[in-house]
Motif scaffolding. Sequence first.
Motif, short mmCIF file in Angstrom:
data_model
loop_
_atom_site.label_atom_id
_atom_site.label_comp_id
_atom_site.label_asym_id
_atom_site.label_seq_id
_atom_site.Cartn_x
_atom_site.Cartn_y
_atom_site.Cartn_z
N GLY A 67 65.36 96.75 31.62
CA GLY A 67 64.59 97.58 32.55
C GLY A 67 63.38 96.85 33.10
O GLY A 67 63.03 97.00 34.27
N CYS A 68 62.72 96.06 32.27
CA CYS A 68 61.55 95.31 32.72
C CYS A 68 61.93 94.14 33.62
O CYS A 68 61.09 93.64 34.38
CB CYS A 68 60.75 94.81 31.51
N LEU A 69 63.19 93.72 33.54
CA LEU A 69 63.67 92.68 34.46
C LEU A 69 63.90 93.25 35.86
O LEU A 69 64.00 92.52 36.83
CB LEU A 69 64.98 92.07 33.96
N GLY A 70 64.03 94.56 35.93
CA GLY A 70 64.29 95.21 37.21
C GLY A 70 65.69 95.77 37.30
O GLY A 70 66.16 96.14 38.37
N ILE A 71 66.38 95.85 36.16
CA ILE A 71 67.73 96.40 36.14
C ILE A 71 67.65 97.89 35.83
O ILE A 71 67.27 98.30 34.73
CB ILE A 71 68.61 95.69 35.08
N GLY A 72 67.97 98.70 36.82
CA GLY A 72 67.99 100.15 36.67
C GLY A 72 69.41 100.66 36.69
O GLY A 72 70.36 99.88 36.57
N SER A 73 69.58 101.94 36.87
CA SER A 73 70.92 102.53 36.77
C SER A 73 71.87 102.02 37.85
O SER A 73 73.01 101.70 37.56
CB SER A 73 70.83 104.05 36.80
N ILE A 74 71.40 101.91 39.09
CA ILE A 74 72.29 101.47 40.17
C ILE A 74 72.66 100.00 39.99
O ILE A 74 73.84 99.63 40.05
CB ILE A 74 71.63 101.69 41.55
N SER A 75 71.68 99.15 39.76
CA SER A 75 71.99 97.72 39.57
C SER A 75 72.75 97.51 38.27
O SER A 75 73.58 96.61 38.17
CB SER A 75 70.72 96.87 39.62
N GLY A 76 72.51 98.36 37.27
CA GLY A 76 73.26 98.27 36.02
C GLY A 76 74.73 98.58 36.22
O GLY A 76 75.60 97.90 35.67
N ILE A 77 75.02 99.61 37.01
CA ILE A 77 76.41 99.95 37.31
C ILE A 77 77.07 98.80 38.08
O ILE A 77 78.21 98.43 37.80
CB ILE A 77 76.50 101.27 38.11
N GLU A 78 76.35 98.24 39.02
CA GLU A 78 76.89 97.10 39.77
C GLU A 78 77.21 95.93 38.83
O GLU A 78 78.29 95.33 38.90
CB GLU A 78 75.89 96.66 40.84
N LEU A 79 76.27 95.61 37.93
CA LEU A 79 76.51 94.54 36.96
C LEU A 79 77.70 94.87 36.07
O LEU A 79 78.55 94.01 35.79
CB LEU A 79 75.28 94.32 36.09
N GLN A 80 77.76 96.10 35.60
CA GLN A 80 78.86 96.52 34.74
C GLN A 80 80.20 96.29 35.42
O GLN A 80 81.09 95.65 34.86
CB GLN A 80 78.70 97.99 34.36
N TYR A 81 80.36 96.78 36.63
CA TYR A 81 81.63 96.64 37.34
C TYR A 81 81.97 95.19 37.66
O TYR A 81 83.11 94.77 37.53
CB TYR A 81 81.64 97.47 38.62
N ARG A 82 80.98 94.42 38.07
CA ARG A 82 81.23 93.02 38.39
C ARG A 82 81.64 92.24 37.15
O ARG A 82 82.58 91.45 37.19
CB ARG A 82 80.00 92.39 39.04
N MET A 83 80.93 92.45 36.05
CA MET A 83 81.25 91.70 34.83
C MET A 83 82.57 92.15 34.23
O MET A 83 83.35 91.32 33.76
CB MET A 83 80.11 91.84 33.82
N GLU A 84 82.82 93.45 34.23
CA GLU A 84 84.11 93.93 33.73
C GLU A 84 85.26 93.36 34.55
O GLU A 84 86.26 92.91 34.00
CB GLU A 84 84.16 95.46 33.75
N GLY A 85 85.12 93.37 35.86
CA GLY A 85 86.17 92.85 36.73
C GLY A 85 86.36 91.35 36.59
O GLY A 85 87.49 90.86 36.56
N ALA A 86 85.27 90.63 36.50
CA ALA A 86 85.35 89.16 36.44
C ALA A 86 85.81 88.66 35.09
O ALA A 86 86.59 87.71 35.00
CB ALA A 86 83.98 88.56 36.77
N LEU A 87 85.34 89.31 34.03
CA LEU A 87 85.62 88.81 32.68
C LEU A 87 86.73 89.57 31.96
O LEU A 87 87.21 89.11 30.93
CB LEU A 87 84.33 88.88 31.83
N GLY A 88 87.11 90.73 32.47
CA GLY A 88 88.14 91.51 31.80
C GLY A 88 87.66 92.09 30.48
O GLY A 88 88.39 92.10 29.50
N VAL A 89 86.42 92.53 30.45
CA VAL A 89 85.85 93.13 29.24
C VAL A 89 85.45 94.56 29.52
O VAL A 89 85.31 94.96 30.68
CB VAL A 89 84.60 92.37 28.73
N GLU A 90 85.27 95.32 28.47
CA GLU A 90 84.68 96.64 28.59
C GLU A 90 83.21 96.50 28.27
O GLU A 90 82.85 96.00 27.20
CB GLU A 90 85.34 97.63 27.64
N LEU A 91 82.36 96.89 29.18
CA LEU A 91 80.92 96.74 29.01
C LEU A 91 80.29 98.12 29.06
O LEU A 91 80.38 98.81 30.06
CB LEU A 91 80.36 95.84 30.11
N ASN A 92 79.67 98.52 27.97
CA ASN A 92 79.04 99.83 27.88
C ASN A 92 77.77 99.84 28.71
O ASN A 92 76.86 99.04 28.47
CB ASN A 92 78.74 100.11 26.39
N LEU A 93 77.72 100.73 29.71
CA LEU A 93 76.57 100.79 30.61
C LEU A 93 75.28 101.09 29.86
O LEU A 93 74.25 100.48 30.11
CB LEU A 93 76.79 101.81 31.72
#
Length: 127
Positions: A67-93
């Motif tokens: 959160g202090c880095l600037g990662i909030g709910s919207i950017s967190g969801i974006e990161l989650q989907y990008r990483m899950e898609g790219a790496l094939g992992v399940e990432l808990n938001l």
Amino acid sequence: MTTARLSRTYATEDGDTVEMTVPDTEALHSAGLSVRTAILERYVREELGRVLGIHPRSVDTTGRPMGCLGIGSISGIELQYRMEGALGVELNLQRLLLANSAQELIDCLAWQFGPEGAEKYGSTVPA
């Protein structure tokens, strides 16, 4: 060892162009924990840098919560989907958003690619 499957670029706020490389998941599965961690640190820095518009080397991986880095709910969801898609992992938001540091996220991902952490962090998504 980090054969690229997909490369992308993004522009930082100071005008630099950064080329991102998604790690080869087969290489991650066959690498030891320290190598997986190093490969994933680079990738997570790049993804966080892309979301934040900064150079990956400027991403603080150890000193600040997400959160202090600037990662909030919207950017967190974006990161989650990008990483899950790219790496094939399940990432808990919630785990991503509440991580004490980006290093905690990196460690979680690194453990998912090896036998050490499948029970603790979950496993990769079957292909």
